[in-house]
Design a protein around this motif. Structure first.
Motif, short mmCIF file in Angstrom:
data_model
loop_
_atom_site.label_atom_id
_atom_site.label_comp_id
_atom_site.label_asym_id
_atom_site.label_seq_id
_atom_site.Cartn_x
_atom_site.Cartn_y
_atom_site.Cartn_z
N GLU A 290 -29.07 31.54 34.52
CA GLU A 290 -29.52 30.16 34.73
C GLU A 290 -30.09 29.97 36.13
O GLU A 290 -31.12 29.32 36.30
CB GLU A 290 -28.35 29.18 34.49
CG GLU A 290 -27.96 29.04 33.03
CD GLU A 290 -26.94 27.93 32.77
OE1 GLU A 290 -26.69 27.62 31.61
OE2 GLU A 290 -26.39 27.37 33.76
N ASN A 291 -29.43 30.56 37.11
CA ASN A 291 -29.93 30.42 38.48
C ASN A 291 -31.29 31.09 38.65
O ASN A 291 -32.17 30.55 39.33
CB ASN A 291 -28.92 30.98 39.47
CG ASN A 291 -27.75 30.04 39.71
OD1 ASN A 291 -27.90 28.82 39.63
ND2 ASN A 291 -26.58 30.59 39.97
N TYR A 292 -31.48 32.25 38.03
CA TYR A 292 -32.78 32.92 38.11
C TYR A 292 -33.86 32.06 37.47
O TYR A 292 -34.95 31.90 38.01
CB TYR A 292 -32.72 34.30 37.44
CG TYR A 292 -32.25 35.41 38.35
CD1 TYR A 292 -33.14 36.10 39.16
CD2 TYR A 292 -30.90 35.75 38.43
CE1 TYR A 292 -32.71 37.11 40.00
CE2 TYR A 292 -30.46 36.76 39.27
CZ TYR A 292 -31.37 37.44 40.06
OH TYR A 292 -30.95 38.44 40.90
N ILE A 293 -33.55 31.52 36.30
CA ILE A 293 -34.54 30.70 35.61
C ILE A 293 -34.94 29.49 36.44
O ILE A 293 -36.11 29.15 36.56
CB ILE A 293 -33.98 30.24 34.24
CG1 ILE A 293 -33.97 31.44 33.29
CG2 ILE A 293 -34.81 29.12 33.65
CD1 ILE A 293 -33.32 31.16 31.95
N LYS A 294 -33.94 28.89 37.07
CA LYS A 294 -34.24 27.73 37.91
C LYS A 294 -35.12 28.14 39.10
O LYS A 294 -36.07 27.44 39.45
CB LYS A 294 -32.93 27.10 38.41
CG LYS A 294 -33.07 25.63 38.73
CD LYS A 294 -31.75 25.03 39.17
CE LYS A 294 -31.12 25.79 40.30
NZ LYS A 294 -30.28 24.96 41.18
N SER A 295 -34.81 29.30 39.69
CA SER A 295 -35.63 29.78 40.81
C SER A 295 -37.07 30.05 40.38
O SER A 295 -38.00 29.70 41.09
CB SER A 295 -35.03 31.07 41.38
OG SER A 295 -33.87 30.78 42.11
N ALA B 156 -23.60 20.64 43.74
CA ALA B 156 -24.41 20.50 42.51
C ALA B 156 -24.85 21.86 42.00
O ALA B 156 -25.04 22.07 40.80
CB ALA B 156 -25.63 19.62 42.78
N GLU B 157 -25.00 22.80 42.93
CA GLU B 157 -25.39 24.17 42.56
C GLU B 157 -24.34 24.78 41.63
O GLU B 157 -24.66 25.62 40.78
CB GLU B 157 -25.54 25.00 43.84
CG GLU B 157 -26.40 26.22 43.73
CD GLU B 157 -27.81 25.90 43.26
OE1 GLU B 157 -28.25 26.54 42.31
OE2 GLU B 157 -28.45 24.99 43.83
N GLN B 158 -23.09 24.36 41.79
CA GLN B 158 -22.04 24.81 40.87
C GLN B 158 -21.99 23.94 39.62
O GLN B 158 -21.91 24.45 38.50
CB GLN B 158 -20.67 24.74 41.57
CG GLN B 158 -20.52 25.59 42.82
CD GLN B 158 -19.18 25.32 43.51
OE1 GLN B 158 -18.12 25.48 42.92
NE2 GLN B 158 -19.22 24.91 44.77
N LEU B 159 -22.01 22.63 39.82
CA LEU B 159 -21.82 21.70 38.70
C LEU B 159 -22.92 21.79 37.65
O LEU B 159 -22.69 21.50 36.47
CB LEU B 159 -21.73 20.27 39.24
CG LEU B 159 -20.43 19.92 39.98
CD1 LEU B 159 -20.58 18.66 40.81
CD2 LEU B 159 -19.29 19.74 38.97
N GLU B 160 -24.11 22.20 38.07
CA GLU B 160 -25.25 22.27 37.14
C GLU B 160 -25.01 23.24 35.98
O GLU B 160 -25.73 23.21 35.00
CB GLU B 160 -26.52 22.68 37.89
CG GLU B 160 -26.49 24.11 38.38
CD GLU B 160 -27.64 24.46 39.33
OE1 GLU B 160 -28.51 23.62 39.54
OE2 GLU B 160 -27.64 25.60 39.86
N HIS B 161 -24.00 24.11 36.12
CA HIS B 161 -23.76 25.11 35.07
C HIS B 161 -22.69 24.69 34.05
O HIS B 161 -22.42 25.43 33.12
CB HIS B 161 -23.37 26.44 35.70
CG HIS B 161 -24.37 26.94 36.68
ND1 HIS B 161 -25.60 27.43 36.30
CD2 HIS B 161 -24.36 26.99 38.03
CE1 HIS B 161 -26.30 27.76 37.39
NE2 HIS B 161 -25.56 27.51 38.45
N ILE B 162 -22.10 23.54 34.26
CA ILE B 162 -21.08 23.06 33.31
C ILE B 162 -21.74 22.79 31.96
O ILE B 162 -22.76 22.11 31.88
CB ILE B 162 -20.40 21.77 33.83
CG1 ILE B 162 -19.75 22.00 35.18
CG2 ILE B 162 -19.38 21.26 32.81
CD1 ILE B 162 -18.61 22.99 35.18
MN LIG Z 1 -26.46 27.07 40.49
#
Ligand SMILES: [Mn+2]
Ligand SMILES: [Mn+2]
Ligand SMILES: [Mn+2]
Ligand SMILES: [Mn+2]
Lengths: 220, 220
Positions: free
Chosen positions: A9-14, A103-109
């Motif tokens: 998910e983090n890669y896709i967002k980047s 938010a960088e953590q919470l976005e993955h809930i």
């Molecule tokens: Mn994140």
DNA sequence: GGGCTTAATTTGTCCAACCATATCATTATA
DNA sequence: TATAATGATATGGTTGGACAAATTAAGCCC
């Protein structure tokens, strides 16, 4: 609907962010490695994996682009990220320079219900505390039509609506200059040598901003 | 302060729960494997790791016990879990049977400030929506609100945590029914005539308890 | 104490996400 | 057009978390 890891998910967002701000709509291995604080070899591995899952268009030695499906996922994570930032500021009284990391953590809930309820709880906000538009449930994105302060002509007033860099260092710097979203700014003079700009606010205070700072302040 | 993975945090929480509801204050490999939905081999590996980090007391072929440090971590995760559940119910109108799964994710969010602000936002609650006590910031735990089994509504699962009668006769009776502290019980039917109750345990065994017995079994 | 059962551990594999180093492609420049 | 610089990939290795299968220890029963 596939199960993605937090890392994917983090890669896709980047990829979304990089391709959004590069004119060509593409992202390179090195750009992603830089942004993700990782090594090119790792990025190549991830590109293969995401390609396998049909989330990016990938050809060896070429730049990548999110597929339709990949874009949908990116927008959903961005939506969650920005709703959480709004929650932290509006309801828990965080200041706008503290919210990004959490938010960088919470976005993955993972909970559709949670994010719908949160949206409602916040009154269906259109913009997050940094002035960035919050994607709607269907992926629709409110217009942002902002440009970097550094590209404004002289003596034309504009309004500070967003930042292009959410690092704590940058936001702290803005705090130091007393610059906040909503401020009305006018470039009074542009220094040709280093492209720094002199800016005045409504109250008449004058300050000098480097090109780097002015480039990360978005205005309308 | 060590950085733990989500997985390590989940194991620590499981160990806490198991040791809490087993009379001896210990947890076995198999119990944890059962609870974590994993295999004994995996649990042994994890026990070694947690032991290496001084979070559990571990000796080969013996049951484990959380250390002081491990307990502190468990209580902190439990605190976050229960505060989030309270938030979901009180502020976002989740029903009490929907919150656990989401809280299972949210409990791992790392931000001291977030959890402090959340506590304040909720009005420093003492109990979560399931009636479980919320550990304080320093690890202090409000008294568990246990009630006699006879006062439980029907079809609500509860856990046998204490007895109100320590007579040999009563304890023998419990033994006969195979009832032990830690058992998960559900009242399936209440007979109006003598107020006796039909109870099922986790394995699906069904037994009938008189009002006197149900009144001396305390549950949460 | 010897045998049986159950619990726990060892061993060898796998997958996701990393990295360093070496090699290969592309591109820019001489 | 040849060569050097840059960018991307291939290879081999590590770590955390998981598993199956084989092995070993503990507990129990006679
Ligand atoms: Mn994140
Ligand atoms: Mn942000
Ligand atoms: Mn729960
Ligand atoms: Mn959890």
């Amino acid at each position: 609907m596939q199960e993605l890891t937090y890392t994917e998910e983090n890669y896709i967002k980047s990829i979304y962010t990089i391709q959004d701000r590069s004119g060509t709509g593409e992202a390179s291995v090195n750009e992603i490695a830089e942004r993700m604080q990782t090594r090119p070899a790792t990025v190549t591995d991830m590109f293969k994996k995401l390609s396998e899952k049909s989330l990016i268009h990938y050809e060896k030695y070429k730049k990548v682009r999110l597929t339709e499906a990949g874009t949908k996922i990116a927008l959903n994570i961005l939506r969650k990220h920005r709703l959480w930032e709004t929650f932290l500021c509006d309801k828990l009284n965080f200041s706008w320079d503290e919210v990004h990391e959490v938010a960088e953590q919470l976005e993955h809930i993972r909970s559709q219900k949670l994010i719908d309820k949160m949206d409602e709880f916040l009154g269906f906000p259109e913009y997050d505390p940094h002035g960035d538009p919050i994607p709607k449930h269907d992926g629709a994105m409110p217009a942002s039509k902002s440009i970097p302060l550094s590209e404004m002509p002289e003596n034309v007033p504009c309004i500070f609506v967003a930042v292009n860099d959410t690092s704590t260092a940058f936001l702290q710097q803005l705090k130091r200059f007393n610059l906040e979203i909503g401020a009305e700014l006018t470039i009074t003079e542009r220094m040709p040598y280093d492209r720094s700009v002199w800016v005045t606010n409504k109250k008449g205070d004058s300050l000098q901003l480097s090109e780097k700072i002015a480039g990360n302040i978005y205005v309308v």
